[in-house]
Design a protein around this motif. Structure first.
Motif, PDB file in Angstrom:
ATOM      1  N   LEU A 226      -9.678   4.159   7.595  1.00  0.00           N
ATOM      2  CA  LEU A 226      -9.109   4.772   6.403  1.00  0.00           C
ATOM      3  C   LEU A 226      -9.666   4.084   5.164  1.00  0.00           C
ATOM      4  CD1 LEU A 226      -5.351   5.029   7.458  1.00  0.00           C
ATOM      5  CD2 LEU A 226      -7.239   6.611   7.944  1.00  0.00           C
ATOM      6  N   ALA A 227      -9.805   4.834   4.095  1.00  0.00           N
ATOM      7  CA  ALA A 227     -10.259   4.270   2.831  1.00  0.00           C
ATOM      8  C   ALA A 227      -9.330   4.703   1.706  1.00  0.00           C
ATOM      9  CB  ALA A 227     -11.686   4.711   2.532  1.00  0.00           C
ATOM     10  N   CYS A 228      -9.122   3.840   0.762  1.00  0.00           N
ATOM     11  CA  CYS A 228      -8.289   4.129  -0.402  1.00  0.00           C
ATOM     12  C   CYS A 228      -9.110   3.879  -1.661  1.00  0.00           C
ATOM     13  CB  CYS A 228      -7.046   3.246  -0.400  1.00  0.00           C
ATOM     14  SG  CYS A 228      -5.965   3.488  -1.823  1.00  0.00           S
ATOM     15  N   ASP A 229      -9.305   4.922  -2.417  1.00  0.00           N
ATOM     16  CA  ASP A 229     -10.049   4.826  -3.685  1.00  0.00           C
ATOM     17  C   ASP A 229      -9.079   4.394  -4.780  1.00  0.00           C
ATOM     18  OD1 ASP A 229     -12.183   7.146  -5.554  1.00  0.00           O
ATOM     19  OD2 ASP A 229     -11.495   5.124  -6.005  1.00  0.00           O
ATOM     20  N   VAL A 230      -9.316   3.223  -5.341  1.00  0.00           N
ATOM     21  CA  VAL A 230      -8.441   2.692  -6.387  1.00  0.00           C
ATOM     22  C   VAL A 230      -9.126   2.694  -7.741  1.00  0.00           C
ATOM     23  CG1 VAL A 230      -7.202   1.280  -4.703  1.00  0.00           C
ATOM     24  CG2 VAL A 230      -9.109   0.298  -5.988  1.00  0.00           C
ATOM     25  N   SER A 231     -10.242   3.394  -7.859  1.00  0.00           N
ATOM     26  CA  SER A 231     -11.034   3.351  -9.101  1.00  0.00           C
ATOM     27  C   SER A 231     -10.270   3.907 -10.297  1.00  0.00           C
ATOM     28  CB  SER A 231     -12.336   4.117  -8.914  1.00  0.00           C
ATOM     29  OG  SER A 231     -12.079   5.481  -8.607  1.00  0.00           O
ATOM     30  N   ARG A 232      -9.301   4.782 -10.045  1.00  0.00           N
ATOM     31  CA  ARG A 232      -8.526   5.347 -11.156  1.00  0.00           C
ATOM     32  C   ARG A 232      -7.111   4.794 -11.202  1.00  0.00           C
ATOM     33  NH1 ARG A 232      -9.648  11.677 -10.494  1.00  0.00           N
ATOM     34  NH2 ARG A 232      -9.664  11.079  -8.301  1.00  0.00           N
ATOM     35  N   TYR A 233      -6.889   3.718 -10.489  1.00  0.00           N
ATOM     36  CA  TYR A 233      -5.576   3.066 -10.498  1.00  0.00           C
ATOM     37  C   TYR A 233      -5.607   1.966 -11.537  1.00  0.00           C
ATOM     38  CZ  TYR A 233      -1.326   0.839  -8.807  1.00  0.00           C
ATOM     39  OH  TYR A 233      -0.072   0.323  -8.696  1.00  0.00           O
ATOM     40  N   THR A 234      -4.777   2.096 -12.579  1.00  0.00           N
ATOM     41  CA  THR A 234      -4.876   1.211 -13.731  1.00  0.00           C
ATOM     42  C   THR A 234      -3.761   0.165 -13.803  1.00  0.00           C
ATOM     43  OG1 THR A 234      -3.628   2.771 -15.095  1.00  0.00           O
ATOM     44  CG2 THR A 234      -6.028   3.009 -15.069  1.00  0.00           C
ATOM     45  N   LEU A 235      -2.853   0.164 -12.823  1.00  0.00           N
ATOM     46  CA  LEU A 235      -1.728  -0.763 -12.850  1.00  0.00           C
ATOM     47  C   LEU A 235      -2.038  -2.021 -12.041  1.00  0.00           C
ATOM     48  CD1 LEU A 235       1.124   1.851 -12.428  1.00  0.00           C
ATOM     49  CD2 LEU A 235       0.154   0.932 -14.540  1.00  0.00           C
ATOM     50  N   SER A 236      -1.061  -2.891 -11.929  1.00  0.00           N
ATOM     51  CA  SER A 236      -1.227  -4.154 -11.227  1.00  0.00           C
ATOM     52  C   SER A 236      -1.649  -3.943  -9.778  1.00  0.00           C
ATOM     53  CB  SER A 236       0.089  -4.936 -11.242  1.00  0.00           C
ATOM     54  OG  SER A 236       0.040  -6.028 -10.343  1.00  0.00           O
ATOM     55  N   ARG A 237      -2.551  -4.760  -9.293  1.00  0.00           N
ATOM     56  CA  ARG A 237      -2.986  -4.731  -7.893  1.00  0.00           C
ATOM     57  C   ARG A 237      -2.874  -6.116  -7.278  1.00  0.00           C
ATOM     58  NH1 ARG A 237      -8.699  -2.008  -8.644  1.00  0.00           N
ATOM     59  NH2 ARG A 237      -9.088  -3.121  -6.698  1.00  0.00           N
ATOM     60  N   THR A 238      -1.739  -6.776  -7.558  1.00  0.00           N
ATOM     61  CA  THR A 238      -1.529  -8.079  -6.944  1.00  0.00           C
ATOM     62  C   THR A 238      -1.581  -7.955  -5.431  1.00  0.00           C
ATOM     63  OG1 THR A 238      -0.132  -8.741  -8.796  1.00  0.00           O
ATOM     64  CG2 THR A 238       0.050 -10.021  -6.763  1.00  0.00           C
ATOM     65  N   CYS A 239      -0.939  -6.911  -4.913  1.00  0.00           N
ATOM     66  CA  CYS A 239      -0.946  -6.615  -3.482  1.00  0.00           C
ATOM     67  C   CYS A 239      -1.373  -5.171  -3.285  1.00  0.00           C
ATOM     68  CB  CYS A 239       0.437  -6.783  -2.869  1.00  0.00           C
ATOM     69  SG  CYS A 239       1.202  -8.385  -3.143  1.00  0.00           S
ATOM     70  N   MET A 240      -2.274  -4.973  -2.331  1.00  0.00           N
ATOM     71  CA  MET A 240      -2.626  -3.632  -1.866  1.00  0.00           C
ATOM     72  C   MET A 240      -2.246  -3.559  -0.396  1.00  0.00           C
ATOM     73  SD  MET A 240      -3.899  -1.952  -4.397  1.00  0.00           S
ATOM     74  CE  MET A 240      -4.390  -0.540  -3.413  1.00  0.00           C
ATOM     75  N   GLY A 241      -1.891  -2.378   0.049  1.00  0.00           N
ATOM     76  CA  GLY A 241      -1.479  -2.298   1.442  1.00  0.00           C
ATOM     77  C   GLY A 241      -1.548  -0.903   1.998  1.00  0.00           C
ATOM     78  N   TRP A 242      -1.293  -0.853   3.285  1.00  0.00           N
ATOM     79  CA  TRP A 242      -1.172   0.413   4.003  1.00  0.00           C
ATOM     80  C   TRP A 242       0.195   0.456   4.668  1.00  0.00           C
ATOM     81  CZ3 TRP A 242      -4.689   4.312   3.771  1.00  0.00           C
ATOM     82  CH2 TRP A 242      -5.951   3.996   3.243  1.00  0.00           C
ATOM     83  N   PHE A 243       0.862   1.568   4.494  1.00  0.00           N
ATOM     84  CA  PHE A 243       2.146   1.833   5.122  1.00  0.00           C
ATOM     85  C   PHE A 243       2.005   3.106   5.948  1.00  0.00           C
ATOM     86  CE2 PHE A 243       5.024  -1.109   2.823  1.00  0.00           C
ATOM     87  CZ  PHE A 243       4.127  -1.591   1.880  1.00  0.00           C
ATOM     88  N   ARG A 244       2.929   3.314   6.853  1.00  0.00           N
ATOM     89  CA  ARG A 244       2.879   4.539   7.646  1.00  0.00           C
ATOM     90  C   ARG A 244       4.283   5.053   7.905  1.00  0.00           C
ATOM     91  NH1 ARG A 244       0.773   2.024  13.442  1.00  0.00           N
ATOM     92  NH2 ARG A 244       2.696   0.886  13.970  1.00  0.00           N
ATOM     93  N   GLN A 245       4.353   6.350   8.156  1.00  0.00           N
ATOM     94  CA  GLN A 245       5.632   6.968   8.487  1.00  0.00           C
ATOM     95  C   GLN A 245       5.413   7.985   9.594  1.00  0.00           C
ATOM     96  OE1 GLN A 245       7.811   8.717   5.213  1.00  0.00           O
ATOM     97  NE2 GLN A 245       9.736   8.485   6.327  1.00  0.00           N
ATOM     98  N   ALA A 246       6.070   7.743  10.703  1.00  0.00           N
ATOM     99  CA  ALA A 246       6.025   8.671  11.832  1.00  0.00           C
ATOM    100  C   ALA A 246       7.197   9.637  11.719  1.00  0.00           C
ATOM    101  CB  ALA A 246       6.084   7.899  13.143  1.00  0.00           C
ATOM    102  N   PRO A 247       7.098  10.807  12.328  1.00  0.00           N
ATOM    103  CA  PRO A 247       8.196  11.776  12.269  1.00  0.00           C
ATOM    104  C   PRO A 247       9.508  11.174  12.752  1.00  0.00           C
ATOM    105  CG  PRO A 247       6.241  12.803  13.162  1.00  0.00           C
ATOM    106  CD  PRO A 247       5.934  11.343  13.052  1.00  0.00           C
ATOM    107  N   GLY A 248      10.546  11.331  11.962  1.00  0.00           N
ATOM    108  CA  GLY A 248      11.857  10.835  12.340  1.00  0.00           C
ATOM    109  C   GLY A 248      12.059   9.346  12.173  1.00  0.00           C
ATOM    110  N   LYS A 249      11.071   8.654  11.623  1.00  0.00           N
ATOM    111  CA  LYS A 249      11.170   7.210  11.450  1.00  0.00           C
ATOM    112  C   LYS A 249      11.030   6.838   9.984  1.00  0.00           C
ATOM    113  CE  LYS A 249       9.528   5.869  16.028  1.00  0.00           C
ATOM    114  NZ  LYS A 249       8.578   4.981  16.777  1.00  0.00           N
ATOM    115  N   GLU A 250      11.490   5.638   9.660  1.00  0.00           N
ATOM    116  CA  GLU A 250      11.355   5.151   8.293  1.00  0.00           C
ATOM    117  C   GLU A 250       9.909   4.686   8.044  1.00  0.00           C
ATOM    118  OE1 GLU A 250      15.900   3.500   7.546  1.00  0.00           O
ATOM    119  OE2 GLU A 250      14.196   2.134   7.479  1.00  0.00           O
ATOM    120  N   ARG A 251       9.533   4.698   6.766  1.00  0.00           N
ATOM    121  CA  ARG A 251       8.222   4.203   6.411  1.00  0.00           C
ATOM    122  C   ARG A 251       8.172   2.697   6.652  1.00  0.00           C
ATOM    123  NH1 ARG A 251       5.637   6.756   1.039  1.00  0.00           N
ATOM    124  NH2 ARG A 251       6.598   8.548   2.080  1.00  0.00           N
TER     125      ARG A 251
END
Length: 129
Positions: free
Chosen positions: A20-45
């Motif tokens: 997976l790739a995340c383009d942050v070139s247009r993200y102008t806010l703080s990036r102290t932490c970057m991460g990946w989260f996931r959510q499966a059907p019927g489950k919490e993120r």
């Protein structure tokens, strides 16, 4: 402005790999932490992996040894390399960044507090057995 754009999702058989790739070139806010989260059907993120501005990485236990998070600051991309995928990894995956500076990126990742996270739109990952 919140603009995090994920790509690279898809369908794969168990044992396969996706990146997976995340383009942050247009993200102008703080990036102290970057991460990946996931959510499966019927489950919490849930938090999957995080990387600090200094390059420190953290992972949830279920993906340790299989997933690798990295960032390319020149290309403004954050990656999630997923190897040895399992059907339990099936979920929508979200690129994320911190809203406020947390005590640690690990705590930010594991708490998965919606009010502390800016989200991308998500990309679907489906792993078949």
């Amino acid at each position: 402005q919140v603009q995090l754009a994920e790509s690279g999702g898809g369908s794969v058989q168990a044992g396969g790999s996706l990146r997976l790739a995340c383009d942050v070139s247009r993200y102008t806010l703080s990036r102290t932490c970057m991460g990946w989260f996931r959510q499966a059907p019927g489950k919490e993120r849930e938090g999957v992996a995080s990387i600090s501005a200094g390059g420190t990485t953290d992972y949830t236990d279920s993906v340790k040894g299989r997933f690798t998070i990295s960032q390319d600051n020149l290309k403004n991309l954050v990656y999630l390399q997923m190897d040895n995928l399992e059907p339990e990894d099936t979920a929508t995956y979200y690129c994320a960044a911190n809203k406020r500076v947390p005590s640690s990126c690990r705590s930010w990742l594991l708490s998965a507090r919606t009010d502390e996270i800016n989200w991308g739109q998500g990309t679907q990952v489906t792993v078949s057995s």
